[in-house]
Design a protein around this motif. Structure first.
Motif, PDB file in Angstrom:
ATOM      1  N   UNK A   1       1.175  -1.203   0.043  1.00  0.00           N
ATOM      2  CA  UNK A   1      -0.144   0.167   0.090  1.00  0.00           C
ATOM      3  C   UNK A   1       0.765   1.295   0.003  1.00  0.00           C
ATOM      4  N   UNK A   2      -0.111   2.422  -0.210  1.00  0.00           N
ATOM      5  CA  UNK A   2       1.069   3.812  -0.344  1.00  0.00           C
ATOM      6  C   UNK A   2       0.709   4.466   0.118  1.00  0.00           C
ATOM      7  N   UNK A   3       1.802   4.874   1.343  1.00  0.00           N
ATOM      8  CA  UNK A   3       1.314   6.159   2.046  1.00  0.00           C
ATOM      9  C   UNK A   3       1.004   7.729   1.661  1.00  0.00           C
ATOM     10  N   UNK A   4      -0.231   8.403   2.969  1.00  0.00           N
ATOM     11  CA  UNK A   4      -0.324   9.306   2.227  1.00  0.00           C
ATOM     12  C   UNK A   4       0.456  10.864   2.139  1.00  0.00           C
ATOM     13  N   UNK A   5       1.734   9.994   2.859  1.00  0.00           N
ATOM     14  CA  UNK A   5       3.320  11.290   2.255  1.00  0.00           C
ATOM     15  C   UNK A   5       3.943  10.622   0.867  1.00  0.00           C
ATOM     16  N   UNK A   6       3.711   9.273   0.353  1.00  0.00           N
ATOM     17  CA  UNK A   6       4.189   8.446  -0.861  1.00  0.00           C
ATOM     18  C   UNK A   6       2.881   9.475  -1.663  1.00  0.00           C
ATOM     19  N   UNK A   8       1.245  12.250  -1.939  1.00  0.00           N
ATOM     20  CA  UNK A   8       2.077  13.305  -2.378  1.00  0.00           C
ATOM     21  C   UNK A   8       2.520  13.307  -3.027  1.00  0.00           C
ATOM     22  N   UNK A   9       4.000  13.286  -2.416  1.00  0.00           N
ATOM     23  CA  UNK A   9       4.907  12.820  -3.467  1.00  0.00           C
ATOM     24  C   UNK A   9       4.827  12.919  -4.801  1.00  0.00           C
ATOM     25  N   UNK A  10       4.467  11.188  -4.801  1.00  0.00           N
ATOM     26  CA  UNK A  10       3.528  11.444  -6.209  1.00  0.00           C
ATOM     27  C   UNK A  10       3.516  12.524  -7.028  1.00  0.00           C
TER      28      UNK A  10
END
Length: 147
Positions: A1-6, A8-10
């Motif tokens: 899974x992706x984190x929210x921060x990941x 946002x960075x993408x």
């Protein structure tokens, strides 16, 4: 899974690049990021393209059965179409409503992110082409507008 921060960075990386569309698979989770196309362009069309054509712009002029040319408001991304801001509320626009540039016409939800779709044409809504709760594709016509 992706984190929210990941995520946002993408999103930030795609926004600051010349990339228009990014798909990424990570440990079984799939993430699709598509930039909103330039909503100010109106292109004449001799034959309406298929709903899933990814090369279409956000607004397109089409002729319907030899009548007046109409503008289509196209989906800027994939997602679930919502005609209302919340369940039980009045729709953003209905047939006969006048829209102007910046008028919110619907919401598209993708991966729990809700994105407002705004009109970039001035005119009257003559047809809503999708139903509330329908899944829509990138470039799919959502509304017909009589300029």
């Amino acid at each position: 899974m992706f984190t929210i921060d990941e995520i946002k960075e993408l999103i930030k990386a795609v926004d600051q690049s010349s990339i228009g569309h990014l798909e990424w698979n990570n440990q079984g989770a799939k993430l699709v990021i598509t930039k909103n196309p330039d909503m100010t362009q109106v292109q004449p069309a001799t034959v309406p393209a298929s709903p899933g054509n990814a090369l279409r712009e956000s607004v397109e002029t089409v002729a319907v059965a030899g009548e007046t040319a109409f503008c289509e408001i196209l989906s800027p991304t994939v997602g679930t179409f919502y005609a209302t801001p919340e369940p039980g509320a009045a729709p953003f626009v209905t047939i006969g409503d006048r829209v102007e540039a910046g008028t919110v016409v619907c919401i598209l939800e993708a991966m729990k992110l809700f994105n407002e779709v705004s009109a970039d044409v001035i005119g009257e809504v003559v047809k809503v082409l999708v139903k509330d709760g329908d899944f829509v594709e990138y470039g799919q016509p959502l509304f017909l507008i009589k300029p």
